[in-house]
Enzyme design. Structure first.
Site, short mmCIF file in Angstrom:
data_model
loop_
_atom_site.label_atom_id
_atom_site.label_comp_id
_atom_site.label_asym_id
_atom_site.label_seq_id
_atom_site.Cartn_x
_atom_site.Cartn_y
_atom_site.Cartn_z
N ASP A 82 -0.43 -0.24 -5.27
CA ASP A 82 -1.57 0.41 -4.63
C ASP A 82 -2.83 0.11 -5.43
O ASP A 82 -2.79 -0.50 -6.49
CB ASP A 82 -1.37 1.90 -4.43
CG ASP A 82 -1.89 2.34 -3.04
OD1 ASP A 82 -3.07 2.07 -2.74
OD2 ASP A 82 -1.11 2.93 -2.25
N CYS A 97 0.20 4.77 11.00
CA CYS A 97 0.47 6.11 11.56
C CYS A 97 -0.61 6.45 12.59
O CYS A 97 -1.14 7.56 12.61
CB CYS A 97 0.56 7.17 10.46
SG CYS A 97 -0.92 7.31 9.43
N ALA A 130 1.40 4.25 -2.03
CA ALA A 130 1.27 5.65 -2.44
C ALA A 130 1.41 6.60 -1.24
O ALA A 130 0.94 6.27 -0.14
CB ALA A 130 -0.06 5.88 -3.14
N CYS A 144 0.88 -1.19 0.00
CA CYS A 144 0.00 0.00 0.00
C CYS A 144 0.91 1.22 0.00
O CYS A 144 1.04 1.91 1.01
CB CYS A 144 -0.92 0.00 1.21
SG CYS A 144 -2.09 -1.38 1.27
N GLY A 165 4.61 6.87 -2.13
CA GLY A 165 5.85 6.20 -2.50
C GLY A 165 7.07 6.55 -1.67
O GLY A 165 8.17 6.06 -1.97
#
Length: 450
Positions: free
Chosen positions: A304, A402, A282, A280, A284
């Protein structure tokens, strides 16, 4: 300021897009700043602070407005409630703006927005709040932390009550306050040197020549982070007008990336000639970091869900002139037989609630719900269950998010290990925004043993 009303009008437009139409503040604000690049630096700074500050403190601002307005915030017309929010933010938090200016400019903005009949209402509410603000009588009331801890912290830090409640249950009062305090501080802009083009020392000198203030991690006290010794390529930058104007950025000499997220590549630590899959990926940043670590050897396959997302990755591949990296459109929840047992390193930096990056993406707190968070936990498990088969025996899988939600982090790792005994946990780290300068972040490093 040459045109304060115009700047406030732009701020109002951004707030309406974010609060009424579901747009993301960082994207809308960036688009406005790019469109109005002719604005003076101090005007850009005023606009940015007014937008970001109003959004960051919105729960508190609404609580204060509701004390002094017969019409509650939720019942107001969108334009009026956002004009009032902006006005109260200036009164409460912008010492450089006199109370009279905050009130007068709000009245002008109401009239120019077609609400002349409500300009008196705006004026009355704001002047009443100004008289009772901390600068004056200091008689604005706030919830009692002893009697109503969840509500008190929610209002004080403008954090939805369900998030405060979740963190109090997981971390207790002291840690929760430390996290909330960290989110109330400005996030530094950190960058990673494109070591394929320039050395860190040379980049530092070039940035200084461009008028940028450059700080090392030691100067910012990042000592608590794992792999700190590896961060010779990272800096914090400030003192510039906008990123796109820097020749070093235009030339792809650095990548904007939070220190915490740089840990993914450092934890993965791919050996030369390794094959890496980032499921996953993007836009990058982590894939490019991994490709740079391979030093021109091996390969990184950046995947992605859509062509648009892989297009963002390809733009960065081109910008940073990465030769050992490709893209692939693939849904990470769908098994890919061609990828099974091929990856020396697999990176699963998965969609998450984002509650670790609230300093940079303030409005996430208002868009996320407990139900959405639970859906994300289930999605993360589904993806991990699917992509783990791509890892070779003795290969490494790094799972990262995150967020600081245990359900998406430690509990997901425990679930995965219970279902997949062919993997062992090497280490995992929950980074709290209160303990280090970076974002809230989590990673777990696992090895396939059979």
């Amino acid at each position: 300021m040459t045109d304060t009303v115009n700047t406030r009008r732009l701020a109002l437009d951004v707030l309406l897009e974010v609060t009424e139409h579901g747009a993301y503040s960082n994207q809308v604000l960036r688009a406005v700043l790019e469109k109005y690049q002719y604005m003076e630096k101090y005007e850009r700074a005023f606009l940015t602070r007014l937008v970001e500050g109003t959004i960051q403190h919105m729960i508190e601002l609404d609580y204060v407005i509701d004390q002094f307005s017969k019409v509650k915030v939720k019942k107001m017309k969108p334009v009026i409630r956002n004009i009032l929010r902006m006005g109260v933010y200036q009164i409460q938090y912008m010492d450089s703006v006199p109370d009279s200016a905050a009130c007068n400019e709000a009245v002008k903005l109401a009239r120019k927005s077609g609400f002349s009949t409500l300009s008196g209402f705006v004026n009355g509410v704001l002047r009443n709040i100004a008289r009772n603000s901390a600068r004056n009588s200091g008689s604005i009331r706030y919830p009692d932390e002893e009697k109503e801890p969840v509500l008190a912290l929610s209002v004080r830090y403008s954090m939805p009550e369900w998030i405060v409640e979740e963190w109090l249950n997981a971390y207790g009062m002291e840690q929760t306050k430390a996290i909330l305090d960290a989110f109330s501080k400005e996030a530094p802009i950190t960058i990673r040197t494109n070591v394929t083009k320039i050395t860190p020392d040379a980049l530092k000198e070039q940035l200084k020549a461009e008028g940028v203030t450059v700080q090392t991690l030691e100067e910012l006290s990042y000592a608590g982070l794992p792999y700190t010794d590896a961060y010779h390529y990272a800096f914090a930058i400030s003192g510039f007008d906008h990123l796109m104007a820097l020749p070093s950025f235009q030339d792809g000499l650095f990548y904007v990336q939070d220190i915490s997220s740089m840990m993914v590549a450092e934890a993965a630590a791919p050996e030369k000639s390794a094959h890496v899959i980032d499921v996953c990926a993007a836009p990058g940043g982590k894939s490019i970091h991994l490709a740079e670590m391979l030093d021109g050897t091996g390969s990184v396959e950046s995947r992605d869900l859509t062509g648009y997302k892989t297009g963002l990755i390809e733009e960065n591949i081109s910008r940073y002139q990465i030769k050992n990296m490709t893209t692939k459109v693939w849904d990470a929840t769908v098994p890919d037989e061609s990828a099974e047992d091929t990856a020396d390193v697999l990176v699963a930096d998965l969609p998450c609630s984002g509650l670790g990056v609230l300093r940079k993406k303030t409005d996430i707190r208002y868009k996320m719900s407990r139900g959405q968070q639970e859906e994300l936990e289930a999605l993360q498990r589904r993806i991990l269950d699917t992509v783990c088969s791509y890892v070779k025996k003795d290969g490494i899988m790094v799972y990262s998010t995150c967020t600081i939600n245990p359900g998406e982090n430690q509990e997901n790792v425990a679930w995965f290990l219970g279902k997949h005994p062919e993997f062992e946990l090497l280490d995992m780290e929950q980074i709290y925004p209160g303990t280090q300068v970076g974002d809230g972040f989590f990673y777990a490093r696992l090895r396939r043993i059979s």
